[in-house]
Design an enzyme around this catalytic site. Sequence first.
Site, PDB file in Angstrom:
ATOM      1  CG  ASP A  17      35.573  23.105  30.923  1.00 24.32           C
ATOM      2  OD1 ASP A  17      35.663  24.338  31.011  1.00 24.32           O
ATOM      3  OD2 ASP A  17      35.222  22.381  31.875  1.00 24.32           O
ATOM      4  CE  LYS A  20      31.854  27.219  25.467  1.00 27.01           C
ATOM      5  NZ  LYS A  20      32.211  26.035  26.235  1.00 27.01           N
ATOM      6  N   GLY A  44      35.632  30.156  31.520  1.00 27.88           N
ATOM      7  CA  GLY A  44      37.064  30.420  31.485  1.00 27.88           C
ATOM      8  C   GLY A  44      37.573  29.992  30.128  1.00 27.88           C
ATOM      9  CG  HIS A  45      36.081  31.110  26.759  1.00 26.57           C
ATOM     10  ND1 HIS A  45      35.139  31.918  26.197  1.00 26.57           N
ATOM     11  CD2 HIS A  45      35.416  29.989  27.143  1.00 26.57           C
ATOM     12  CE1 HIS A  45      33.953  31.314  26.255  1.00 26.57           C
ATOM     13  NE2 HIS A  45      34.102  30.148  26.822  1.00 26.57           N
ATOM     14  CD  GLN A 227      28.719  28.639  31.515  1.00 28.28           C
ATOM     15  OE1 GLN A 227      27.766  29.246  31.075  1.00 28.28           O
ATOM     16  NE2 GLN A 227      29.792  29.259  31.995  1.00 28.28           N
TER      17      GLN A 227
HETATM   18  P1  IMP Z   1      27.670  27.628  37.987  1.00 23.80           P
HETATM   19  O1  IMP Z   1      27.536  27.990  36.555  1.00 23.80           O
HETATM   20  O2  IMP Z   1      28.873  28.235  38.647  1.00 23.80           O
HETATM   21  O3  IMP Z   1      26.408  27.860  38.751  1.00 23.80           O
HETATM   22  O4  IMP Z   1      27.934  26.050  38.060  1.00 23.80           O
HETATM   23  C1  IMP Z   1      26.925  25.084  37.697  1.00 23.80           C
HETATM   24  C2  IMP Z   1      27.556  23.887  37.010  1.00 23.80           C
HETATM   25  O5  IMP Z   1      28.089  24.295  35.759  1.00 23.80           O
HETATM   26  C3  IMP Z   1      28.716  23.246  37.767  1.00 23.80           C
HETATM   27  O6  IMP Z   1      28.711  21.852  37.505  1.00 23.80           O
HETATM   28  C4  IMP Z   1      29.946  23.883  37.142  1.00 23.80           C
HETATM   29  O7  IMP Z   1      31.094  23.071  37.269  1.00 23.80           O
HETATM   30  C5  IMP Z   1      29.488  23.965  35.697  1.00 23.80           C
HETATM   31  N1  IMP Z   1      30.150  25.029  34.950  1.00 23.80           N
HETATM   32  C6  IMP Z   1      29.892  26.359  35.000  1.00 23.80           C
HETATM   33  N2  IMP Z   1      30.696  27.025  34.148  1.00 23.80           N
HETATM   34  C7  IMP Z   1      31.456  26.109  33.537  1.00 23.80           C
HETATM   35  C8  IMP Z   1      32.444  26.177  32.515  1.00 23.80           C
HETATM   36  O8  IMP Z   1      32.783  27.247  31.974  1.00 23.80           O
HETATM   37  N3  IMP Z   1      32.997  24.998  32.148  1.00 23.80           N
HETATM   38  C9  IMP Z   1      32.613  23.804  32.672  1.00 23.80           C
HETATM   39  N4  IMP Z   1      31.694  23.683  33.614  1.00 23.80           N
HETATM   40  C10 IMP Z   1      31.108  24.825  34.048  1.00 23.80           C
END
Ligand code: IMP
Length: 429
Positions: A17, A20, A44-45, A227
């Site tokens: 977040d 990017k 989520g961009h 991420q």
């Molecule tokens: P997962 O990627 O859904 O397995 O989530 C694993 C961890 O990564 C969790 O803490 C999510 O909140 C975090 N996470 C996954 N994708 C994002 C993102 O795009 N932005 C921020 N945190 C993310």
Amino acid sequence: MAAQGSCTVIVGCQWGDEGKGKIVDVLAEGVDIVARYQGGANAGHTVHVGEDEFVLHQIPSGILHEGKKCLLGNGVVLDIRQFFEEYDALIARGVDLRGRVGVSNRAQLLFPYHRLLDNAAEDSAAQKIGTTGRGIGPAYEDKAGRRGVRVADLGNTEKLQERVHIAQDRICRRVEQLGAVVTEQLDMEMAEALALGDRLLALGTDVGRDISRALLDGRRVLLEGAQGTALDLDHGTYPFVTSSNTTAAAAATGTGIGPTSIDTVVGVVKAYTTRVGEGPFPTACDPKMDEHIRALGGEFGATTGRPRRCGWFDSVLARFAAQVNGLTGLAVTKLDVLDTIPELQVATGYRMPDGTVTDDFPADTWSLSGVEPVYQTLPGWEQSTCEVRKLENLPANARAYLDRVAELANAPVHWISVGSKRSQIIEVA
Ligand code: IMP
């Protein structure tokens, strides 16, 4: 033969977040190809073009620039239904996608049963990770466990059925062991996903070959991460991480090019820090400031809508990210969010539970939960930066803040974002 084009990686340096999408959108103007190298629909961009807001989960943000080619690399886990939902929504909003989107034949497919298991595992876990519920962990587990299905497999109906059947069966048994119920809904969703197979196959390509050829032709390429560094499977705050390598080196493996093809690595940091999901967050603000920054910065997840925890800039993490990613420069986003805050804190080190102070990012996540940040207080600038387009026009205190960030992070600031619009950007010469 050395590549003649240019290849830049955009990587998040916090917990995701960082903005990017906005930086990719700005830099995409000057490139020919944008490729995603890991993750899936957990990203989520959010990108603002004129009055329009677009939230992209799988298709690179470069798609909003006419004529740019957008690729999804082999490192991605691709949710077919979600992918075409996004694809069709872009067409419906007038974006011409013809000949512009390619998907690696080696990319792994993420199926509805992966989502089912992700949610069942989270619901039943004593220690939750706080995942996005998009099936990311289970899809990468199947990949590493050599049970996954790749885009290329869509072309072989018999093998596909067999592999999907085995993987689905195994996951459904696990879901039931976790106390969740598998309903007919899954069969419906699977039928929907598989019915899109031919459509996806038609977009299949060899992304590594495409990028290598483009570079030899002197073209410019942007590799877009999802991420952030602190969510990297190896280097992040394990186990509170995502299930892929988010860091810059993964841009090579995740697209199928060699590391020597990459010449620039831009690390994106917010001017403060946020985190969604569970896990340690050393520079978390007190509840009042947390709420204040969340309101100022609109800090709610683009994928899940969850409120993000807000904290001060953490230079221990930023310096670690500069090292792990080999940053050539920083893009600092959301500087304008700090415009009205009279005093700002920047963490310069961590006081460990045993009283010692370190400026290394600890590997031990449990002691990271117990660290006390050592803060330096810097004066705010208390005036708007939203209309500033040149570094020299920023308030002196804002420049001093950025100078300190760069010094502590050990990487120069090349870009500063001062609002969500494409035009709200300062390029540091
Ligand atoms: P997962 O990627 O859904 O397995 O989530 C694993 C961890 O990564 C969790 O803490 C999510 O909140 C975090 N996470 C996954 N994708 C994002 C993102 O795009 N932005 C921020 N945190 C993310």
